[in-house]
Design an enzyme around this catalytic site. Structure first.
Site, mmCIF file in Angstrom:
data_model
loop_
_atom_site.group_PDB
_atom_site.id
_atom_site.type_symbol
_atom_site.label_atom_id
_atom_site.label_comp_id
_atom_site.label_asym_id
_atom_site.label_seq_id
_atom_site.Cartn_x
_atom_site.Cartn_y
_atom_site.Cartn_z
ATOM 1 N N GLY A 1 0.814 -1.213 0.000
ATOM 2 C CA GLY A 1 0.000 0.000 0.000
ATOM 3 C C GLY A 1 0.844 1.258 0.000
ATOM 4 O O GLY A 1 0.546 2.223 0.713
ATOM 5 N N ALA A 2 1.892 1.278 -0.833
ATOM 6 C CA ALA A 2 2.862 2.370 -0.773
ATOM 7 C C ALA A 2 2.554 3.518 -1.711
ATOM 8 O O ALA A 2 3.353 4.447 -1.827
ATOM 9 C CB ALA A 2 4.260 1.822 -1.077
ATOM 10 N N GLY B 1 -0.885 7.872 1.282
ATOM 11 C CA GLY B 1 -0.949 7.921 2.738
ATOM 12 C C GLY B 1 0.332 7.541 3.447
ATOM 13 O O GLY B 1 1.437 7.959 3.067
ATOM 14 N N LEU B 2 0.194 6.736 4.502
ATOM 15 C CA LEU B 2 1.337 6.331 5.310
ATOM 16 C C LEU B 2 2.381 5.581 4.493
ATOM 17 O O LEU B 2 3.581 5.773 4.667
ATOM 18 C CB LEU B 2 0.871 5.432 6.466
ATOM 19 C CG LEU B 2 0.118 6.082 7.618
ATOM 20 C CD1 LEU B 2 -0.346 5.002 8.589
ATOM 21 C CD2 LEU B 2 0.993 7.087 8.334
ATOM 22 N N SER C 1 -3.387 -0.437 14.823
ATOM 23 C CA SER C 1 -4.118 0.779 15.193
ATOM 24 C C SER C 1 -4.482 0.715 16.674
ATOM 25 O O SER C 1 -4.677 -0.371 17.225
ATOM 26 C CB SER C 1 -5.398 0.907 14.360
ATOM 27 O OG SER C 1 -6.268 1.890 14.895
ATOM 28 N N TYR D 1 -13.150 -3.696 11.821
ATOM 29 C CA TYR D 1 -11.839 -3.067 11.636
ATOM 30 C C TYR D 1 -10.977 -3.291 12.878
ATOM 31 O O TYR D 1 -9.808 -3.683 12.778
ATOM 32 C CB TYR D 1 -11.983 -1.572 11.368
ATOM 33 C CG TYR D 1 -10.644 -0.871 11.243
ATOM 34 C CD1 TYR D 1 -9.879 -1.013 10.086
ATOM 35 C CD2 TYR D 1 -10.139 -0.094 12.282
ATOM 36 C CE1 TYR D 1 -8.641 -0.391 9.972
ATOM 37 C CE2 TYR D 1 -8.901 0.529 12.174
ATOM 38 C CZ TYR D 1 -8.157 0.374 11.021
ATOM 39 O OH TYR D 1 -6.927 0.985 10.918
#
Length: 336
Positions: free
Chosen positions: A50-51, A54-55, A192, A217
């Site tokens: 997921g690069a 965002g983070l 999280s 989640y």
């Protein structure tokens, strides 16, 4: 006139909130940047899921600046290629040397397609990695989906549990051999603080009996922590470490499935601008765990703001962690 007055008040309020917010999110950024030097990650290959936004994008940008060879594992190849192009341009604009073998310059950036909602895609990605990559020094399990409506992955798993936990579970297991042969190496798992509101219900891991997007989640993020702790136990003596973190509240597109009423959006935007971390700030703990000499040899721990933090007892339950591991192996097809 009235509009101008309101705008002035909002601007003043926003400025005050911004200054207050800097007091809370500044230290972690200063701590890492104070010790991070160009070339620190030279010669190391880092995979970030997921690069492209965002983070993940912020993590890739900093590790690239530190000299790492960064592999962006992303579902949407076109968006990933666009993000990679932007990152390269930003490095050049910042005055960093272009990607290449120079130890003093920025690292190399590679884009590979990876859909964590598809076990088939995960297996194909790992096969490609094992064929093309001689080493893997750091794996950062960053990608995630947040409070989406009920939907299923390609393999029939509830989307949040399937992507956030099971996809990364299979990915990590298939790359463990490469990580071990590259040791000392590191695995970084992004969880999280919301794990606190989740529970592992082994009777309904797929949420077919009931579905609450917030709870599911939190369940997936609790699963991330249990996975990390069990993996750390299994990796003892291998010189491969694994740690888990929470990034804090960050302004990213992760909350795209959250509906905010139109009239409330201006206030929400103001509050998020003032109190939420930027992606660069939120990524600091991921970067710290991936690169800092301070955590060499540290494994199985939970971090926030570049410091170790305590976990609730349910996140340290070894029997639940082992049972979740065993069931996950069956769910992803590692064991029949």
């Amino acid at each position: 006139m009235a509009v101008a007055a309101v705008a002035a008040v909002l601007a003043a309020l926003g400025g005050a909130l911004w200054l207050a917010a800097r007091r809370f999110v500044g230290p972690s950024v200063q701590r890492l940047h104070g010790g991070a030097v160009s070339g620190l990650m030279h010669g190391k290959t880092v995979l970030i899921t997921g690069a492209n936004s965002g983070l993940g994008r912020a993590t890739a940008a900093e590790l690239l600046r530190l000299g790492a060879r960064v592999i962006m594992g992303c579902r949407d190849r076109a968006r990933a290629e666009e993000a990679a192009g932007q990152l390269r341009r930003e490095l050049l604009q910042a005055g960093d040397p272009g990607p290449g073998p120079d130890a003093g310059g920025a690292g190399e950036l590679i884009v590979k397609e990876l859909d964590l909602a598809s076990l088939r895609s995960v297996r194909a990605f790992c096969q490609e990695m094992l064929q093309e990559e001689p080493r893997l020094d750091v794996l950062i399990n960053n990608a995630g989906i947040f409070q989406c409506p009920y939907m299923k992955t390609e393999d029939g798993f509830e989307m949040q549990f399937g992507v956030n936990h099971l996809g990364h579970f299979l990915l990590t297991n298939l790359l463990l051999g490469l990580l071990k042969s590259s040791a000392p190496s590191r695995i970084v798992v992004v969880s999280s603080k919301l794990y606190k509101y989740g529970d592992i219900n082994f009777e309904d891991l797929n949420s077919e009996q009931s579905y609450n997007k917030s709870f599911c989640y939190s369940r997936s993020k609790l699963a991330n922590i249990l996975f990390t702790r069990e993996l750390a136990r299994r990796l003892e003596g291998t010189n491969v470490t694994v740690n888990v973190l929470h990034p804090g509240i960050v302004r990213t597109n992760l909350g795209r499935h959250i509906h905010i009423p139109l009239l409330v959006k201006p206030l929400f935007n103001l509050v998020s601008w003032a109190f939420f971390k930027t992606p660069a700030e939120g990524a600091q703990t991921s970067i710290y765990l991936a690169s800092s000499p301070e955590v060499e040899g540290v494994s199985g721990k939970y971090f926030g703001d570049c410091k170790e933090e305590e976990l609730l007892p349910k996140a340290m339950d070894e029997s639940v962690a082992r049972k979740l591991w065993d069931i996950s192996e069956v769910m992803v097809g590692i064991l029949k």
